[in-house]
Motif scaffolding. Sequence first.
Motif, PDB file in Angstrom:
ATOM      1  N   TYR A 150       7.603  -0.235   3.918  1.00 28.69           N
ATOM      2  CA  TYR A 150       6.337   0.351   4.366  1.00 28.69           C
ATOM      3  C   TYR A 150       5.518   0.817   3.157  1.00 28.69           C
ATOM      4  CZ  TYR A 150       7.832   0.565   9.304  1.00 28.69           C
ATOM      5  OH  TYR A 150       8.223   0.265  10.574  1.00 28.69           O
ATOM      6  N   ILE A 151       6.194   1.456   2.208  1.00 29.93           N
ATOM      7  CA  ILE A 151       5.490   1.972   1.031  1.00 29.93           C
ATOM      8  C   ILE A 151       4.920   0.829   0.195  1.00 29.93           C
ATOM      9  CG2 ILE A 151       5.778   3.232  -1.130  1.00 29.93           C
ATOM     10  CD1 ILE A 151       7.839   4.983   0.259  1.00 29.93           C
ATOM     11  N   GLU A 152       5.701  -0.238   0.005  1.00 34.18           N
ATOM     12  CA  GLU A 152       5.226  -1.381  -0.776  1.00 34.18           C
ATOM     13  C   GLU A 152       4.020  -2.044  -0.122  1.00 34.18           C
ATOM     14  OE1 GLU A 152       8.928  -3.483  -0.835  1.00 34.18           O
ATOM     15  OE2 GLU A 152       9.382  -2.911  -2.896  1.00 34.18           O
ATOM     16  N   ILE A 153       4.049  -2.143   1.212  1.00 33.06           N
ATOM     17  CA  ILE A 153       2.905  -2.722   1.940  1.00 33.06           C
ATOM     18  C   ILE A 153       1.695  -1.819   1.784  1.00 33.06           C
ATOM     19  CG2 ILE A 153       2.020  -3.375   4.206  1.00 33.06           C
ATOM     20  CD1 ILE A 153       4.921  -3.977   5.026  1.00 33.06           C
ATOM     21  N   SER A 154       1.925  -0.519   1.896  1.00 31.85           N
ATOM     22  CA  SER A 154       0.850   0.451   1.754  1.00 31.85           C
ATOM     23  C   SER A 154       0.160   0.306   0.402  1.00 31.85           C
ATOM     24  CB  SER A 154       1.414   1.865   1.921  1.00 31.85           C
ATOM     25  OG  SER A 154       0.463   2.831   1.557  1.00 31.85           O
ATOM     26  N   GLU A 155       0.956   0.177  -0.651  1.00 27.84           N
ATOM     27  CA  GLU A 155       0.397   0.052  -1.999  1.00 27.84           C
ATOM     28  C   GLU A 155      -0.298  -1.288  -2.200  1.00 27.84           C
ATOM     29  OE1 GLU A 155       3.841   0.696  -4.379  1.00 27.84           O
ATOM     30  OE2 GLU A 155       3.740   2.891  -4.230  1.00 27.84           O
ATOM     31  N   LYS A 156       0.283  -2.349  -1.669  1.00 30.40           N
ATOM     32  CA  LYS A 156      -0.273  -3.693  -1.849  1.00 30.40           C
ATOM     33  C   LYS A 156      -1.617  -3.845  -1.137  1.00 30.40           C
ATOM     34  CE  LYS A 156       1.001  -8.595  -1.514  1.00 30.40           C
ATOM     35  NZ  LYS A 156       0.939  -8.826  -2.975  1.00 30.40           N
ATOM     36  N   LEU A 157      -1.729  -3.286   0.071  1.00 28.88           N
ATOM     37  CA  LEU A 157      -2.956  -3.436   0.858  1.00 28.88           C
ATOM     38  C   LEU A 157      -3.899  -2.252   0.705  1.00 28.88           C
ATOM     39  CD1 LEU A 157      -1.536  -4.924   4.196  1.00 28.88           C
ATOM     40  CD2 LEU A 157      -2.413  -6.129   2.187  1.00 28.88           C
ATOM     41  N   GLU A 158      -3.434  -1.231  -0.050  1.00 24.18           N
ATOM     42  CA  GLU A 158      -4.238  -0.029  -0.278  1.00 24.18           C
ATOM     43  C   GLU A 158      -4.620   0.663   1.029  1.00 24.18           C
ATOM     44  OE1 GLU A 158      -6.271  -1.424  -4.501  1.00 24.18           O
ATOM     45  OE2 GLU A 158      -7.510  -1.306  -2.710  1.00 24.18           O
ATOM     46  N   ILE A 159      -3.600   0.826   1.871  1.00 20.56           N
ATOM     47  CA  ILE A 159      -3.768   1.564   3.123  1.00 20.56           C
ATOM     48  C   ILE A 159      -2.639   2.597   3.202  1.00 20.56           C
ATOM     49  CG2 ILE A 159      -4.918  -0.301   4.359  1.00 20.56           C
ATOM     50  CD1 ILE A 159      -2.270  -1.067   5.609  1.00 20.56           C
ATOM     51  N   SER A 160      -2.768   3.562   4.116  1.00 17.60           N
ATOM     52  CA  SER A 160      -1.747   4.597   4.229  1.00 17.60           C
ATOM     53  C   SER A 160      -0.490   4.059   4.908  1.00 17.60           C
ATOM     54  CB  SER A 160      -2.286   5.780   5.032  1.00 17.60           C
ATOM     55  OG  SER A 160      -2.474   5.401   6.390  1.00 17.60           O
ATOM     56  N   VAL A 161       0.630   4.747   4.673  1.00 18.81           N
ATOM     57  CA  VAL A 161       1.890   4.369   5.309  1.00 18.81           C
ATOM     58  C   VAL A 161       1.771   4.494   6.824  1.00 18.81           C
ATOM     59  CG1 VAL A 161       4.326   4.981   5.603  1.00 18.81           C
ATOM     60  CG2 VAL A 161       3.318   4.965   3.326  1.00 18.81           C
TER      61      VAL A 161
END
Length: 206
Positions: A150-161
Amino acid sequence: MPEKELNELELLERIKNGDESAFIEVYDLYWKRMFNFGYKRLGKREIVEGIVQDVFIDLWTKRTKLEIHTSLQAFLFTSVNYRIINQYKSQSIRERFTLREKSKGEQQNSSTDEKVLFNDLKTNIKKVVRNFPPQRKKVYQLRFDKGLSYIEISEKLEISVSTVEKHLMRALKDLRINLKELTFSACVFQGLESYPELLGGVHFLN
Protein backbone atom coordinates in the motif's frame (compact mmCIF):
# COMPACT_ATOMS: atom_id res chain seq x y z
CA MET A 1 -21.43 6.03 29.43
CA PRO A 2 -17.65 5.41 29.06
CA GLU A 3 -15.75 7.79 26.78
CA LYS A 4 -14.76 4.96 24.42
CA GLU A 5 -18.40 4.00 23.85
CA LEU A 6 -19.36 7.62 23.26
CA ASN A 7 -16.56 7.94 20.69
CA GLU A 8 -17.70 4.76 18.93
CA LEU A 9 -21.28 6.00 18.81
CA GLU A 10 -20.12 9.28 17.34
CA LEU A 11 -18.00 7.51 14.70
CA LEU A 12 -20.85 5.19 13.83
CA GLU A 13 -23.27 8.08 13.44
CA ARG A 14 -20.81 9.90 11.17
CA ILE A 15 -20.37 6.76 9.06
CA LYS A 16 -24.15 6.41 8.73
CA ASN A 17 -24.19 9.97 7.42
CA GLY A 18 -21.60 9.09 4.75
CA ASP A 19 -18.53 10.58 6.45
CA GLU A 20 -15.59 8.78 4.81
CA SER A 21 -13.07 10.24 7.26
CA ALA A 22 -14.92 8.50 10.12
CA PHE A 23 -14.87 5.24 8.17
CA ILE A 24 -11.11 5.52 7.58
CA GLU A 25 -10.63 6.27 11.29
CA VAL A 26 -12.46 3.07 12.23
CA TYR A 27 -10.55 1.15 9.53
CA ASP A 28 -7.19 2.34 10.84
CA LEU A 29 -8.21 1.67 14.44
CA TYR A 30 -9.44 -1.89 14.02
CA TRP A 31 -8.01 -3.44 10.84
CA LYS A 32 -4.84 -4.90 12.36
CA ARG A 33 -6.59 -6.16 15.49
CA MET A 34 -9.32 -7.79 13.42
CA PHE A 35 -6.74 -9.44 11.19
CA ASN A 36 -4.79 -10.81 14.17
CA PHE A 37 -8.04 -12.08 15.70
CA GLY A 38 -8.98 -13.88 12.48
CA TYR A 39 -5.49 -15.19 11.75
CA LYS A 40 -5.28 -16.90 15.16
CA ARG A 41 -8.45 -18.82 14.29
CA LEU A 42 -7.93 -19.59 10.61
CA GLY A 43 -4.18 -19.37 10.03
CA LYS A 44 -4.55 -18.39 6.35
CA ARG A 45 -3.31 -14.87 5.68
CA GLU A 46 -4.89 -14.25 2.27
CA ILE A 47 -8.31 -15.51 3.33
CA VAL A 48 -8.32 -13.59 6.62
CA GLU A 49 -7.29 -10.37 4.88
CA GLY A 50 -10.18 -10.86 2.44
CA ILE A 51 -12.60 -11.53 5.30
CA VAL A 52 -11.58 -8.35 7.15
CA GLN A 53 -11.92 -6.32 3.95
CA ASP A 54 -15.39 -7.81 3.41
CA VAL A 55 -16.46 -6.71 6.89
CA PHE A 56 -15.39 -3.13 6.17
CA ILE A 57 -17.05 -3.22 2.75
CA ASP A 58 -20.31 -4.23 4.44
CA LEU A 59 -19.89 -1.58 7.14
CA TRP A 60 -19.67 1.13 4.49
CA THR A 61 -22.12 -0.12 1.87
CA LYS A 62 -24.80 -0.99 4.45
CA ARG A 63 -24.13 1.98 6.72
CA THR A 64 -27.59 3.52 6.44
CA LYS A 65 -29.26 0.27 7.51
CA LEU A 66 -26.92 -0.66 10.36
CA GLU A 67 -28.54 -1.68 13.63
CA ILE A 68 -25.76 -2.28 16.15
CA HIS A 69 -27.02 -3.26 19.59
CA THR A 70 -23.56 -3.91 21.07
CA SER A 71 -20.41 -1.83 20.72
CA LEU A 72 -18.96 -1.12 17.27
CA GLN A 73 -15.87 -3.14 18.22
CA ALA A 74 -17.98 -6.16 19.22
CA PHE A 75 -19.96 -5.86 15.98
CA LEU A 76 -16.79 -5.87 13.84
CA PHE A 77 -15.14 -8.79 15.63
CA THR A 78 -18.38 -10.81 15.62
CA SER A 79 -18.65 -10.21 11.87
CA VAL A 80 -15.12 -11.53 11.34
CA ASN A 81 -15.84 -14.58 13.48
CA TYR A 82 -19.08 -15.30 11.60
CA ARG A 83 -17.26 -15.26 8.26
CA ILE A 84 -14.54 -17.55 9.61
CA ILE A 85 -17.20 -20.06 10.65
CA ASN A 86 -18.65 -19.89 7.14
CA GLN A 87 -15.17 -20.43 5.73
CA TYR A 88 -14.81 -23.61 7.79
CA LYS A 89 -18.18 -24.79 6.50
CA SER A 90 -17.20 -24.02 2.91
CA GLN A 91 -13.91 -25.90 3.33
CA SER A 92 -15.80 -28.88 4.75
CA ILE A 93 -18.15 -28.90 1.76
CA ARG A 94 -15.24 -28.85 -0.67
CA GLU A 95 -13.47 -31.67 1.16
CA ARG A 96 -16.58 -33.85 1.17
CA PHE A 97 -17.10 -33.16 -2.52
CA THR A 98 -13.50 -34.16 -3.31
CA LEU A 99 -13.76 -37.37 -1.30
CA ARG A 100 -17.00 -38.31 -3.02
CA GLU A 101 -15.51 -37.76 -6.46
CA LYS A 102 -12.47 -39.83 -5.60
CA SER A 103 -14.62 -42.70 -4.35
CA LYS A 104 -16.45 -42.74 -7.67
CA GLY A 105 -13.22 -42.92 -9.61
CA GLU A 106 -13.98 -39.58 -11.24
CA GLN A 107 -11.13 -37.55 -9.86
CA GLN A 108 -9.58 -36.90 -13.25
CA ASN A 109 -12.81 -35.73 -14.84
CA SER A 110 -13.59 -33.58 -11.82
CA SER A 111 -10.17 -31.96 -12.03
CA THR A 112 -10.68 -31.18 -15.72
CA ASP A 113 -14.10 -29.65 -15.09
CA GLU A 114 -12.75 -27.58 -12.23
CA LYS A 115 -9.90 -26.29 -14.40
CA VAL A 116 -12.34 -25.22 -17.12
CA LEU A 117 -14.58 -23.55 -14.54
CA PHE A 118 -11.74 -21.60 -12.97
CA ASN A 119 -10.32 -20.58 -16.35
CA ASP A 120 -13.73 -19.15 -17.21
CA LEU A 121 -13.77 -17.42 -13.84
CA LYS A 122 -10.37 -15.82 -14.42
CA THR A 123 -11.54 -14.56 -17.81
CA ASN A 124 -14.60 -12.94 -16.25
CA ILE A 125 -12.54 -11.35 -13.48
CA LYS A 126 -10.22 -9.83 -16.09
CA LYS A 127 -13.24 -8.40 -17.90
CA VAL A 128 -14.42 -6.71 -14.71
CA VAL A 129 -10.95 -5.31 -14.00
CA ARG A 130 -10.68 -3.91 -17.55
CA ASN A 131 -13.79 -1.79 -16.88
CA PHE A 132 -12.45 -0.25 -13.65
CA PRO A 133 -11.95 3.53 -13.67
CA PRO A 134 -8.32 4.30 -14.70
CA GLN A 135 -7.02 5.14 -11.23
CA ARG A 136 -8.69 2.15 -9.57
CA LYS A 137 -7.35 -0.18 -12.26
CA LYS A 138 -3.84 1.24 -11.85
CA VAL A 139 -3.93 0.75 -8.05
CA TYR A 140 -5.33 -2.76 -8.46
CA GLN A 141 -2.66 -3.79 -10.99
CA LEU A 142 0.19 -2.37 -8.92
CA ARG A 143 -1.05 -4.31 -5.90
CA PHE A 144 -1.72 -7.65 -7.55
CA ASP A 145 0.26 -7.72 -10.80
CA LYS A 146 3.36 -6.00 -9.42
CA GLY A 147 2.98 -7.02 -5.77
CA LEU A 148 3.55 -3.52 -4.41
CA SER A 149 2.57 -2.68 -0.85
CA TYR A 150 0.00 0.00 0.00
CA ILE A 151 2.80 2.40 0.91
CA GLU A 152 4.73 1.72 -2.31
CA ILE A 153 1.58 2.32 -4.38
CA SER A 154 0.90 5.50 -2.43
CA GLU A 155 4.39 6.82 -3.19
CA LYS A 156 4.36 5.74 -6.84
CA LEU A 157 0.98 7.34 -7.63
CA GLU A 158 1.41 10.23 -5.18
CA ILE A 159 -1.83 9.51 -3.37
CA SER A 160 -2.55 8.76 0.30
CA VAL A 161 -2.52 5.24 1.73
CA SER A 162 -6.17 5.65 2.70
CA THR A 163 -6.99 6.45 -0.95
CA VAL A 164 -5.16 3.28 -2.02
CA GLU A 165 -7.24 1.30 0.51
CA LYS A 166 -10.49 2.81 -0.75
CA HIS A 167 -9.65 2.00 -4.37
CA LEU A 168 -8.89 -1.61 -3.46
CA MET A 169 -12.04 -2.03 -1.35
CA ARG A 170 -14.18 -0.64 -4.15
CA ALA A 171 -12.47 -2.97 -6.61
CA LEU A 172 -13.35 -5.93 -4.39
CA LYS A 173 -16.93 -4.77 -4.15
CA ASP A 174 -17.19 -4.51 -7.96
CA LEU A 175 -15.69 -7.98 -8.39
CA ARG A 176 -18.08 -9.58 -5.94
CA ILE A 177 -21.14 -7.89 -7.43
CA ASN A 178 -20.22 -8.97 -10.96
CA LEU A 179 -19.10 -12.48 -10.05
CA LYS A 180 -22.29 -13.20 -8.14
CA GLU A 181 -24.16 -12.72 -11.39
CA LEU A 182 -22.27 -15.58 -13.03
CA THR A 183 -23.89 -19.01 -13.23
CA PHE A 184 -21.37 -21.16 -11.41
CA SER A 185 -21.54 -23.10 -8.17
CA ALA A 186 -22.09 -21.00 -5.05
CA CYS A 187 -19.80 -23.38 -3.21
CA VAL A 188 -16.93 -22.64 -5.58
CA PHE A 189 -17.58 -18.91 -5.32
CA GLN A 190 -17.56 -18.96 -1.51
CA GLY A 191 -14.31 -20.92 -1.50
CA LEU A 192 -12.57 -18.96 -4.25
CA GLU A 193 -10.25 -17.12 -1.87
CA SER A 194 -8.79 -20.48 -0.88
CA TYR A 195 -7.29 -20.76 -4.39
CA PRO A 196 -4.99 -17.71 -4.72
CA GLU A 197 -2.84 -19.52 -7.29
CA LEU A 198 -5.78 -19.38 -9.71
CA LEU A 199 -6.18 -15.65 -9.45
CA GLY A 200 -2.66 -14.54 -10.36
CA GLY A 201 -2.93 -10.91 -11.33
CA VAL A 202 -6.66 -10.88 -10.73
CA HIS A 203 -6.85 -11.72 -7.04
CA PHE A 204 -9.47 -10.70 -4.63
CA LEU A 205 -8.13 -8.09 -2.29
CA ASN A 206 -5.47 -9.09 0.16
